[in-house]
Write a protein that holds these residues in place. Structure first.
Motif, PDB file in Angstrom:
ATOM      1  N   SER A 197       0.776  -1.234  -0.059  1.00 52.55           N
ATOM      2  CA  SER A 197      -0.105   0.047   0.188  1.00 52.55           C
ATOM      3  C   SER A 197       0.929   1.261   0.027  1.00 52.55           C
ATOM      4  O   SER A 197       0.500   2.358  -0.505  1.00 52.55           O
ATOM      5  CB  SER A 197      -1.025  -0.024   1.190  1.00 52.55           C
ATOM      6  OG  SER A 197      -0.409   0.050   2.359  1.00 52.55           O
ATOM      7  N   ALA A 198       1.831   1.364   0.407  1.00 59.42           N
ATOM      8  CA  ALA A 198       2.779   2.330   0.565  1.00 59.42           C
ATOM      9  C   ALA A 198       3.426   2.818  -0.878  1.00 59.42           C
ATOM     10  O   ALA A 198       3.241   4.001  -1.258  1.00 59.42           O
ATOM     11  CB  ALA A 198       4.067   2.136   1.515  1.00 59.42           C
ATOM     12  N   ILE A 199       3.829   1.576  -1.629  1.00 60.19           N
ATOM     13  CA  ILE A 199       4.208   1.935  -2.935  1.00 60.19           C
ATOM     14  C   ILE A 199       3.171   2.328  -4.009  1.00 60.19           C
ATOM     15  O   ILE A 199       3.152   3.292  -4.533  1.00 60.19           O
ATOM     16  CB  ILE A 199       5.041   0.557  -3.478  1.00 60.19           C
ATOM     17  CG1 ILE A 199       5.953   0.110  -2.558  1.00 60.19           C
ATOM     18  CG2 ILE A 199       5.315   0.881  -5.104  1.00 60.19           C
ATOM     19  CD1 ILE A 199       7.514   0.339  -3.163  1.00 60.19           C
ATOM     20  N   ILE A 228      -0.100   7.026  -6.637  1.00 59.66           N
ATOM     21  CA  ILE A 228      -1.104   7.705  -6.744  1.00 59.66           C
ATOM     22  C   ILE A 228      -0.732   9.123  -6.229  1.00 59.66           C
ATOM     23  O   ILE A 228      -1.528   9.978  -7.144  1.00 59.66           O
ATOM     24  CB  ILE A 228      -2.079   6.987  -5.981  1.00 59.66           C
ATOM     25  CG1 ILE A 228      -2.701   5.658  -6.522  1.00 59.66           C
ATOM     26  CG2 ILE A 228      -3.432   7.935  -5.913  1.00 59.66           C
ATOM     27  CD1 ILE A 228      -3.399   4.791  -5.565  1.00 59.66           C
ATOM     28  N   LEU A 229       0.147   9.307  -5.424  1.00 65.91           N
ATOM     29  CA  LEU A 229       0.363  10.832  -4.965  1.00 65.91           C
ATOM     30  C   LEU A 229       1.153  11.831  -6.061  1.00 65.91           C
ATOM     31  O   LEU A 229       1.171  12.668  -5.943  1.00 65.91           O
ATOM     32  CB  LEU A 229       0.973  10.644  -3.602  1.00 65.91           C
ATOM     33  CG  LEU A 229      -0.137  10.454  -2.347  1.00 65.91           C
ATOM     34  CD1 LEU A 229       0.770  10.260  -1.324  1.00 65.91           C
ATOM     35  CD2 LEU A 229      -1.176  11.597  -2.409  1.00 65.91           C
ATOM     36  N   VAL A 230       1.839  10.876  -6.957  1.00 68.44           N
ATOM     37  CA  VAL A 230       2.744  11.582  -7.906  1.00 68.44           C
ATOM     38  C   VAL A 230       1.726  12.507  -8.539  1.00 68.44           C
ATOM     39  O   VAL A 230       2.309  13.774  -8.363  1.00 68.44           O
ATOM     40  CB  VAL A 230       3.599  10.665  -8.702  1.00 68.44           C
ATOM     41  CG1 VAL A 230       3.921  11.369  -9.723  1.00 68.44           C
ATOM     42  CG2 VAL A 230       4.610   9.759  -7.924  1.00 68.44           C
ATOM     43  N   ASN A 233      -5.083   0.886   4.282  1.00 64.34           N
ATOM     44  CA  ASN A 233      -6.043   1.509   3.428  1.00 64.34           C
ATOM     45  C   ASN A 233      -5.558   2.441   2.479  1.00 64.34           C
ATOM     46  O   ASN A 233      -5.333   3.629   3.067  1.00 64.34           O
ATOM     47  CB  ASN A 233      -7.244   1.965   4.532  1.00 64.34           C
ATOM     48  CG  ASN A 233      -8.548   2.263   3.666  1.00 64.34           C
ATOM     49  OD1 ASN A 233      -8.463   3.159   2.766  1.00 64.34           O
ATOM     50  ND2 ASN A 233      -9.664   1.988   4.361  1.00 64.34           N
ATOM     51  N   ILE A 234      -5.758   2.232   1.419  1.00 60.59           N
ATOM     52  CA  ILE A 234      -5.124   3.140   0.289  1.00 60.59           C
ATOM     53  C   ILE A 234      -5.902   4.452   0.210  1.00 60.59           C
ATOM     54  O   ILE A 234      -5.350   5.600   0.002  1.00 60.59           O
ATOM     55  CB  ILE A 234      -4.880   2.486  -0.983  1.00 60.59           C
ATOM     56  CG1 ILE A 234      -3.896   1.317  -0.937  1.00 60.59           C
ATOM     57  CG2 ILE A 234      -4.613   3.384  -2.231  1.00 60.59           C
ATOM     58  CD1 ILE A 234      -3.625   0.444  -2.136  1.00 60.59           C
ATOM     59  N   VAL A 275      -4.061   8.007   0.618  1.00 59.23           N
ATOM     60  CA  VAL A 275      -3.946   9.022  -0.133  1.00 59.23           C
ATOM     61  C   VAL A 275      -4.673  10.304   0.369  1.00 59.23           C
ATOM     62  O   VAL A 275      -4.232  11.412   0.051  1.00 59.23           O
ATOM     63  CB  VAL A 275      -4.876   8.489  -1.533  1.00 59.23           C
ATOM     64  CG1 VAL A 275      -5.169   9.874  -2.543  1.00 59.23           C
ATOM     65  CG2 VAL A 275      -4.108   7.345  -2.421  1.00 59.23           C
ATOM     66  N   THR A 276      -5.763  10.150   1.115  1.00 56.15           N
ATOM     67  CA  THR A 276      -6.339  11.425   1.701  1.00 56.15           C
ATOM     68  C   THR A 276      -5.610  12.249   2.706  1.00 56.15           C
ATOM     69  O   THR A 276      -5.132  13.049   2.638  1.00 56.15           O
ATOM     70  CB  THR A 276      -7.735  10.986   2.453  1.00 56.15           C
ATOM     71  OG1 THR A 276      -8.522  10.499   1.505  1.00 56.15           O
ATOM     72  CG2 THR A 276      -8.394  12.171   3.064  1.00 56.15           C
TER      73      THR A 276
END
Length: 181
Positions: free
Chosen positions: A73-75, A80-82, A120-121, A125-126
């Protein structure tokens, strides 16, 4: 003619840069994970050594958040955050920082969030987006100091850069808090 050639050349450079950044984002966390996996047996041995000498007292050994970088989930969240980080750097009022090499550090930020959210992705992300927003403003406030210290240390500041900052150092709010004291 020439205009089409310029466009294709620029597009090719953008694509090559994108592939290079993707390679860094995939390889850097994996390399760090391998290094951190080597530290876990050492930390266990240190904990056992200290436990024998402290009696019944429980001993904790501190390790870098990079030990969690292998969490899927970290990767995923880092990737996603890029685009979110790039978009934020463009739309945040007053922001003057544009991320590039530090985009590869996003999985490290996410690795710290993973245990709190149980992987929890959506939540990651939030939280990551919120941290990025705060981080951009902290990095902008710290950029003059970071630029000055880097220059004094002999770092070659890029020609077109007015100031420099980073996620790894510039997004950390504690130096800013001490500057305001």
């Amino acid at each position: 003619g020439e205009l089409g050639g310029d466009f294709i050349g620029t597009l090719a450079k953008i694509l090559v840069l994108g592939v290079q950044l993707a390679a860094v984002m995939v390889l850097l966390p994996r390399m760090v994970r391998i290094l951190m996996e080597g530290l876990i047996p050492i930390s266990e041995a240190a904990r056992e050594f200290m436990s024998k000498r402290t009696g019944s007292r429980e001993v904790y050994i501190g390790l870098d958040s990079a030990v969690l970088i292998g969490h899927p989930s970290a990767i995923s969240t880092g990737l996603i955050l890029v685009p979110i980080a790039i978009l934020l750097s463009i739309i945040l009022p007053g922001n003057r920082m544009l991320l590039f090499a530090d985009l590869a550090v996003l999985p490290f930020l996410c690795s710290q969030i993973a245990p709190m959210t149980k992987g929890n992705i959506v939540r990651m992300v939030t939280i990551g987006t919120f941290l990025l927003i705060i981080g951009f403003y902290v990095a902008n406030a710290l950029a003059p100091v970071i630029t000055s210290v880097a220059g004094e240390a002999g770092f070659a500041i890029p020609e077109n850069a007015a100031q420099i900052s980073s996620i790894a150092d510039g997004f950390v709010w504690t130096p800013l808090a001490f500057m305001w004291l």
